[in-house]
Every structure is written in C-alpha cells, then in structure tokens.
Design a protein around this motif. Structure first.
Motif, PDB file in Angstrom:
ATOM      1  N   LEU A  21       0.811  -1.219   0.000  1.00 53.88           N
ATOM      2  CA  LEU A  21       0.000   0.000   0.000  1.00 53.88           C
ATOM      3  C   LEU A  21       0.846   1.272   0.000  1.00 53.88           C
ATOM      4  CD1 LEU A  21      -2.917  -0.969   2.414  1.00 53.88           C
ATOM      5  CD2 LEU A  21      -2.719  -1.285  -0.060  1.00 53.88           C
ATOM      6  N   SER A  22       2.175   1.104   0.038  1.00 57.27           N
ATOM      7  CA  SER A  22       3.033   2.291  -0.043  1.00 57.27           C
ATOM      8  C   SER A  22       2.974   2.916  -1.433  1.00 57.27           C
ATOM      9  CB  SER A  22       4.483   1.943   0.309  1.00 57.27           C
ATOM     10  OG  SER A  22       5.057   1.112  -0.688  1.00 57.27           O
ATOM     11  N   THR A  23       2.434   2.185  -2.418  1.00 59.15           N
ATOM     12  CA  THR A  23       2.243   2.769  -3.750  1.00 59.15           C
ATOM     13  C   THR A  23       1.083   3.763  -3.753  1.00 59.15           C
ATOM     14  OG1 THR A  23       0.799   0.947  -4.446  1.00 59.15           O
ATOM     15  CG2 THR A  23       3.155   0.721  -4.907  1.00 59.15           C
ATOM     16  N   VAL A  24       0.255   3.725  -2.695  1.00 60.21           N
ATOM     17  CA  VAL A  24      -0.833   4.695  -2.552  1.00 60.21           C
ATOM     18  C   VAL A  24      -0.339   5.882  -1.728  1.00 60.21           C
ATOM     19  CG1 VAL A  24      -3.236   5.053  -1.840  1.00 60.21           C
ATOM     20  CG2 VAL A  24      -2.472   2.768  -2.575  1.00 60.21           C
ATOM     21  N   TYR A  25       0.091   5.597  -0.505  1.00 58.62           N
ATOM     22  CA  TYR A  25       0.732   6.591   0.367  1.00 58.62           C
ATOM     23  C   TYR A  25       1.939   5.939   1.024  1.00 58.62           C
ATOM     24  CZ  TYR A  25      -3.591   9.363   0.054  1.00 58.62           C
ATOM     25  OH  TYR A  25      -4.659  10.085  -0.397  1.00 58.62           O
ATOM     26  N   GLN A  26       3.034   6.645   1.089  1.00 61.47           N
ATOM     27  CA  GLN A  26       4.244   6.116   1.723  1.00 61.47           C
ATOM     28  C   GLN A  26       4.022   5.855   3.209  1.00 61.47           C
ATOM     29  OE1 GLN A  26       7.373   5.249   0.661  1.00 61.47           O
ATOM     30  NE2 GLN A  26       6.686   5.448  -1.454  1.00 61.47           N
ATOM     31  N   PHE A  31      -1.543  10.215   3.988  1.00 59.97           N
ATOM     32  CA  PHE A  31      -2.996  10.050   3.973  1.00 59.97           C
ATOM     33  C   PHE A  31      -3.668  11.237   4.667  1.00 59.97           C
ATOM     34  CE2 PHE A  31      -6.561   8.996   6.744  1.00 59.97           C
ATOM     35  CZ  PHE A  31      -7.520   8.543   5.843  1.00 59.97           C
ATOM     36  N   GLU A  32      -3.159  11.583   5.844  1.00 57.85           N
ATOM     37  CA  GLU A  32      -3.767  12.670   6.620  1.00 57.85           C
ATOM     38  C   GLU A  32      -3.688  14.004   5.876  1.00 57.85           C
ATOM     39  OE1 GLU A  32      -5.583  12.296   9.109  1.00 57.85           O
ATOM     40  OE2 GLU A  32      -5.059  10.321   9.881  1.00 57.85           O
ATOM     41  N   GLU A  33      -2.608  14.212   5.138  1.00 51.22           N
ATOM     42  CA  GLU A  33      -2.477  15.448   4.354  1.00 51.22           C
ATOM     43  C   GLU A  33      -3.583  15.539   3.306  1.00 51.22           C
ATOM     44  OE1 GLU A  33       1.418  15.645   2.645  1.00 51.22           O
ATOM     45  OE2 GLU A  33       2.430  15.518   4.596  1.00 51.22           O
ATOM     46  N   ASP A  34      -3.801  14.441   2.595  1.00 52.31           N
ATOM     47  CA  ASP A  34      -4.854  14.445   1.576  1.00 52.31           C
ATOM     48  C   ASP A  34      -6.240  14.528   2.208  1.00 52.31           C
ATOM     49  OD1 ASP A  34      -3.348  14.530  -0.675  1.00 52.31           O
ATOM     50  OD2 ASP A  34      -3.815  12.516  -1.391  1.00 52.31           O
ATOM     51  N   PHE A  35      -6.410  13.844   3.330  1.00 54.22           N
ATOM     52  CA  PHE A  35      -7.697  13.890   4.032  1.00 54.22           C
ATOM     53  C   PHE A  35      -8.029  15.339   4.399  1.00 54.22           C
ATOM     54  CE2 PHE A  35     -10.605  13.765   7.560  1.00 54.22           C
ATOM     55  CZ  PHE A  35     -11.408  12.643   7.345  1.00 54.22           C
ATOM     56  N   SER A  36      -7.061  16.032   4.968  1.00 51.40           N
ATOM     57  CA  SER A  36      -7.270  17.423   5.382  1.00 51.40           C
ATOM     58  C   SER A  36      -7.523  18.323   4.182  1.00 51.40           C
ATOM     59  CB  SER A  36      -6.056  17.931   6.164  1.00 51.40           C
ATOM     60  OG  SER A  36      -5.886  17.186   7.352  1.00 51.40           O
ATOM     61  N   GLN A  94      -9.776   1.161  11.819  1.00 47.85           N
ATOM     62  CA  GLN A  94     -11.235   1.221  11.914  1.00 47.85           C
ATOM     63  C   GLN A  94     -11.678   2.687  11.884  1.00 47.85           C
ATOM     64  OE1 GLN A  94     -12.485  -0.703  15.528  1.00 47.85           O
ATOM     65  NE2 GLN A  94     -11.745  -2.717  14.917  1.00 47.85           N
ATOM     66  N   ALA A  95     -10.993   3.488  12.706  1.00 47.26           N
ATOM     67  CA  ALA A  95     -11.323   4.916  12.796  1.00 47.26           C
ATOM     68  C   ALA A  95     -11.025   5.624  11.475  1.00 47.26           C
ATOM     69  CB  ALA A  95     -10.548   5.561  13.940  1.00 47.26           C
ATOM     70  N   MET A  96      -9.892   5.282  10.861  1.00 49.17           N
ATOM     71  CA  MET A  96      -9.515   5.896   9.595  1.00 49.17           C
ATOM     72  C   MET A  96     -10.573   5.616   8.527  1.00 49.17           C
ATOM     73  SD  MET A  96      -6.139   5.154   7.236  1.00 49.17           S
ATOM     74  CE  MET A  96      -4.924   6.031   8.212  1.00 49.17           C
ATOM     75  N   TYR A  97     -11.048   4.384   8.471  1.00 53.40           N
ATOM     76  CA  TYR A  97     -12.066   4.012   7.483  1.00 53.40           C
ATOM     77  C   TYR A  97     -13.388   4.714   7.766  1.00 53.40           C
ATOM     78  CZ  TYR A  97     -14.843   0.963   4.430  1.00 53.40           C
ATOM     79  OH  TYR A  97     -15.684   0.468   3.457  1.00 53.40           O
ATOM     80  N   ALA A  98     -13.776   4.761   9.047  1.00 53.80           N
ATOM     81  CA  ALA A  98     -15.025   5.436   9.433  1.00 53.80           C
ATOM     82  C   ALA A  98     -14.965   6.921   9.075  1.00 53.80           C
ATOM     83  CB  ALA A  98     -15.288   5.245  10.920  1.00 53.80           C
ATOM     84  N   ARG A  99     -13.803   7.543   9.331  1.00 58.02           N
ATOM     85  CA  ARG A  99     -13.631   8.963   8.989  1.00 58.02           C
ATOM     86  C   ARG A  99     -13.739   9.178   7.478  1.00 58.02           C
ATOM     87  NH1 ARG A  99      -8.043  10.017  10.565  1.00 58.02           N
ATOM     88  NH2 ARG A  99      -8.396  12.129   9.770  1.00 58.02           N
ATOM     89  N   SER A 100     -13.192   8.240   6.713  1.00 57.94           N
ATOM     90  CA  SER A 100     -13.233   8.354   5.251  1.00 57.94           C
ATOM     91  C   SER A 100     -14.658   8.196   4.729  1.00 57.94           C
ATOM     92  CB  SER A 100     -12.312   7.314   4.612  1.00 57.94           C
ATOM     93  OG  SER A 100     -10.977   7.535   5.010  1.00 57.94           O
ATOM     94  N   GLN A 101     -15.407   7.282   5.338  1.00 57.44           N
ATOM     95  CA  GLN A 101     -16.807   7.124   4.949  1.00 57.44           C
ATOM     96  C   GLN A 101     -17.588   8.404   5.234  1.00 57.44           C
ATOM     97  OE1 GLN A 101     -17.363   3.453   7.316  1.00 57.44           O
ATOM     98  NE2 GLN A 101     -18.090   2.477   5.439  1.00 57.44           N
ATOM     99  N   SER A 102     -17.323   8.981   6.389  1.00 56.16           N
ATOM    100  CA  SER A 102     -17.987  10.233   6.758  1.00 56.16           C
ATOM    101  C   SER A 102     -17.597  11.357   5.803  1.00 56.16           C
ATOM    102  CB  SER A 102     -17.615  10.612   8.194  1.00 56.16           C
ATOM    103  OG  SER A 102     -18.155  11.847   8.557  1.00 56.16           O
TER     104      SER A 102
END
Length: 601
Positions: A21-26, A31-36, A94-102
């Motif tokens: 999965l490092s091919t998606v984010y190192q 991930f948090e940068e893109d999320f924000s 779990q939290a990361m996925y829930a946050r992404s769904q939200s």
C-alpha cells in the motif's frame, strides 16, 4: 491431542504475500495530508453553487474543481478501506475508514447542488458554451448523463434533503445486516468428521457441499429454524427497503422502481425483461441438470440441500498460489502478450494480499482507484475454487488497469453493469483451457465440467430467480399488496418449484430463502450477475475460438471505461445486450457441456 492450528497475526504474514500500500501513500501522514486537503476543499465547493450558468468558463472551473477533489477523496477512501480490511481489529484503521466514509458523505452533501443546477442550463446554452470554451467538450458525456435524467432530478433543496436522509432510507438494509451478521444466534451442528461446529453463513455453505447427506440435511434444517423464528421481522425489513425504492421512483417520476434502478446505469428495462424471458424459456436445461444430479447421487428423493454437493465425489484438485499463478498465465495467453504482461506485473509487484490472517476481511475482491494500481484481496486456499477466484479478480483488475490508462479521470471507471463481464470472461477462458488440457483425463474433465455447470446454475439460473422475485415484490408493493412473511413464503416456494422442476422436492424451508439473501437489499443488482456471466460466455468463446479481431474488440471494451453508455461499450466488444442472442449463445454452451457431462457418466 494435536494443537489447534491458529491463523497468523498480520505481522506474521510474509511480506511478499501482502499487498504493497506504499504505492498509494508512503505512510499514514501522507494520507492525513490528503484527508485534510479534501476536508478543507468542501466549503469552497459549496460556495460555487449558483455559478454554473454564468458563463462557459465558470462551468469549466466548477467541473474541474469538483473532479479534482473527488479524485483525491477516492484515493483517501481506498487507502483507508484496504488498511482496515487487512486487519479489522486495528482500532486506528477502523477509525480511519469510518472517517473516510464520513468524509465521502460530506462530499456528497457539498456537491448535491451540481446536478440540479446543471439542469437549469438549456441544450441551446450548452451548445453555445461548447463553442465559447472548447475544453468543456472533454466533459460532454459527463454532462449528458445528467441531462438524460432531466425529468428525474429534483430541485436543489429536495436533492440535498434526499442526500442527507440516505441513512434513514437505508434503515431496512442496515437493520437486516445487523440482525443477519451479528444478532442471529445459530446452533451447533456436526460436520462430516463428527466434530461439533458453530453454524454460520460461511459454515453453512461449506456443509451444503459435504458428501455426507446427513450433514447437509442437518445444516439446512437448523439454519432455517433460525430464520423461521424471525421471518416476520425480516419481512418488515425487506418491506421497508422495497417501499424506499418505490417511493424514490415515484418521487423522481419513473414508471417503476426497476426502471429507476436500471436508469442509474443507463440500462434499458428490456435487458432485464429479456433475461427473465430467456431463462424461463431454457428452464428445461436446468430441469435436465437437476434430474441428472438426482440420478448420479442415486437418491429416491432429491432435496434442496442436495444441489450443492459435488457430483464427482472427490476432493478439489490442489493448487498452491504459485501453481495457480502459472495456470492463470497459461490460460490467459489467448489475450495476447500485452494483457499477459500486465497480469505478470500484478503477480510480481505485490498487488495481491494473498493469505488469510487473523481479523482479515473474508472473501475476495478487486479494489483500487484511478491514481493507484489495482489491488486484490484473497484468503487463499489450495483448491480449484481459489484458482477461479484469482483469475476472476484478475479480470476486474485488468479492466481497471486498462480503463485508467486509456481514459481521463472522468471516464476512468466503468459501470457496475459491465464490471462482472470482465471477471467472468476470464473464468470462462480458464474453463476452456482446463477442459482442453484435461481432454484425455475423464476424472479431471468431470470435475471441471461439474464446477462449470454448478457455476452456471448458481449465476445464471439462480440469480435470475432472485431477479424475478425482486421484480415481483416491488410490483406487488406498488399495487398495495402487503408483503407479509406468509405472502413472501408462498410466492418464493412457487418460484423455486418453477425453476428447479419436478426432480427436486422444494422443501418447506426453502420458502424462507428470501429472508437470508442480502442482495434483495441492493436495488435490482443481482440480474447483472446473470447478464454478465452470459455475455462473458459469448465473449470468451469468441476469444478462444475466434481470431485477433475478437481479442482487439474485447481489449477496446476494457479500455473504454465509462466513455460511452454500457450498452454501446458492450456493442463494441461484439455483444448487443438489448437483444437475446448472447443469452441464447450462453445456453448453447451450457447445453453442450451438459451433454459432455452426461456422456462421462
């Protein structure tokens, strides 16, 4: 006493058997940068409401900004989902996925204005916009998909309310999911080794394949004892779901819930009607197969719990993962060197999460998005079924690879209607390959034919049975018929008897099968399994027994993404799914292989 073998923890799995999965984010920080960044962009997207019709440049800017945020969001979502699925016990993911769904839901609400506002632009004004700003032409198909629904998209405020109320509308499906996956308590039964096992959906499907008839019968009866206790509650959850579909279809001015559901994928209703009609016209083939099953099993009475056990009576041929990769590559040579080179990349570059570990999500799937390579989740077992799963998911992944590498982002995905065609074309190619490879080995040939015939039975006949049931209950609810458990039980048993014929006893318990099928909550989804398998049968036959032109047409279908309607994309591949030819061809192949199977016995 031998020690019980436990599944490895995630950290104990060899790295080369996990996806990279490092091919998606190192790392998670990226991930948090893109999320924000996505989060911060949402207020700005909302502020663009009211600008679309100002001028051509305003429409272009709004479109590009929306797609840019969507593209980033998809990458965020996929990373969180894959991280969660590889080990569902990790609270961090779990939290990361829930946050992404939200976040995805927030994005949907932030751009809910776009389609209703786009519809305020007349066809004449759009023609002018295309002339004033030629870059808009790159998004014409995207706009046309919305304009095609002009009569069905409601005002901005109503659309926003509907988007915000999605959780409420899906309450029937959610309640069923919690009840079925968590709250229902299943009894202990005895497996074929004499061991006591806790019954579950997964264990049930395994026990139904047992060669011990007592094991099959006990699993069947005990499972439905549980559903019998809750059938009235489950009728209520299903009714809620059906009423949701009928209400939205009426609100959006569709003639039926079926038309509304198919319209979302640009599929004419006659595709559905043709499927049900042609399957009903060929039910004699299913009756023949069921009668043959009764004869081979040597039973006086064939029951519904006898329909899944192997007719070959031997364990599956064993394939290690490495052996399966070699077989898949050999089988897919007919697709040409370019296709095979991408499959080799998938196998060597850690696109696949191979083995089961503790708390890993069950089953198998292909995932990924436009800016990632495809990923495959497996829970590998050394058998023929997993070989088929590998080549099936590879079909999905190659479809994603070709679409994303030959289309711009806005057309780099594909309709769910065509998705199963790529995967099951690969399966059918594998079947052809194995039947040819083992043409002088009657035992292996019997095994492969049994696997194919059961797969056709379960995918084309059974899924169409589900589709017919789904259509009927929506129509009955629209007419004001209460969908009581008794009403559903009676119709389902009649339908089951029609499909499987006189050679099998439609046991009283099978009346309850509707109560445990999650796909009845998916809004006319199941028919696509059947149309997909039938189309794939035709395509695979053309590829294996045709010429390079057939391969080229198929690869063009993979490359098309969503750049055209699903029906037109399939026409380019050589299959017109508004006609019945492809279905008739699929039944021809089924009958030919049924004849071969009968001859072997």
């Amino acid at each position: 006493m031998a020690e019980t073998q436990k599944l490895p923890l995630r950290k104990e799995v060899p790295v080369d058997l996990t996806w990279d999965l490092s091919t998606v984010y190192q790392n998670d920080d990226q991930f948090e940068e893109d999320f924000s960044a996505v989060q911060a962009a949402l207020p700005e997207l909302k502020k663009m409401a009211g600008t679309l019709s100002k001028n051509a440049d305003a429409l272009l800017e709004a479109t590009q900004r929306l797609l840019t945020v969507s593209r980033r969001l998809e990458k965020v979502y996929v990373y969180a989902q894959l991280k969660n699925d590889q080990d569902t016990s990790e609270s961090r993911y779990q939290a990361m996925y829930a946050r992404s769904q939200s976040l995805a839901a927030q994005f949907g609400a932030a751009v809910a204005w776009f389609d209703p506002e786009l519809l305020t632009i007349s066809d004449q004004q759009m023609t002018t916009f295309y002339q004033q700003q030629p870059k808009l032409k790159a998004y014409k198909r995207l706009y046309d998909q919305t304009f095609a629904k002009r009569a069905h998209i409601l005002g901005h405020e109503v659309e926003e309310v509907l988007a915000g109320a999605d959780d409420i509308f899906s309450s029937g499906e959610k309640t069923f999911g919690i009840l079925d996956n968590t709250d229902l308590s299943f009894p202990t039964v005895t497996d074929e080794n004499g061991q006591s096992v806790q019954l579950s959906q997964g264990v049930y499907s395994i026990l139904l394949e047992s060669t011990n008839r007592k094991v099959r019968k006990q699993a069947f009866e005990k499972l439905y004892e549980v559903y019998d206790q809750f059938q009235h509650t489950l009728a209520a959850t299903l009714t809620t779901n059906v009423k949701n579909h009928n209400f939205k279809a009426h609100l959006r001015h569709y003639g039926s819930a079926l038309e509304a559901a198919l319209s979302a994928n640009e599929i004419p209703v006659k595709v559905y009607d043709n499927l049900v009609s042609e399957v009903n016209r060929h039910l004699d083939l299913l009756h023949r197969y069921v009668a043959l099953r009764k004869q081979i099993l040597g039973v006086d009475d064939l029951h519904m719990y006898d329909l899944y056990t192997s007719l070959v009576g031997k364990e599956s041929p064993k394939y290690t993962f490495d052996e399966a990769k070699k077989v898949a590559l050999d089988a897919l040579q007919v697709m040409g060197p370019e296709y095979v080179s991408h499959v080799k990349e998938e196998f060597s570059q850690r696109w696949i999460d191979v083995v089961e570990n503790r708390y890993k999500r069950s089953g198998g799937y292909s995932s990924g998005t436009y800016d990632t390579n495809p990923f495959i989740l497996l829970n590998w077992k050394d058998n023929l079924d997993n070989l088929y799963t590998l080549i099936h998911e590879t079909g999905h992944s190659m479809h994603s690879y070709y679409a994303s590498h030959h289309q711009p982002y806005q057309y780099g995905d594909y309709s769910i209607f065509v998705a199963e065609i790529a995967s099951t074309t690969n399966e059918n190619i594998l079947t052809d390959y194995l039947l040819d490879k083992f043409k002088d080995d009657p035992e292996m040939k019997r095994y492969v034919l049994n696997y194919y015939l059961d797969g056709f039975k379960g995918t084309v006949f059974r899924q169409t049975q589900f589709a017919e049931f789904e259509q009927y209950i929506h129509e009955q609810d629209a007419k004001g018929q209460p969908l009581t458990a008794t009403f559903l039980d009676d119709y389902y048993r009649q339908l089951n008897q029609k499909y499987y014929g006189q050679s099998v006893i439609s046991d009283p318990q099978i009346s309850l099968e509707w109560s445990r099928i999650p796909h009845f909550y998916y809004n006319f989804y199941v028919y696509q399994y059947a149309t997909g398998f039938a189309a794939a049968s035709t395509l695979a036959d053309n590829i294996v027994h045709g010429d390079q032109n057939n391969v080229d047409k198929y690869l063009n279908y993979l490359k098309s993404g969503s750049s055209d309607t699903p029906i037109n994309v399939m026409r380019k591949a050589g299959v017109d799914m508004t006609k019945s030819d492809y279905l008739e061809k699929a039944f021809e192949i089924f009958e030919k292989r049924l004849n071969e199977f009968e001859a072997l016995f």
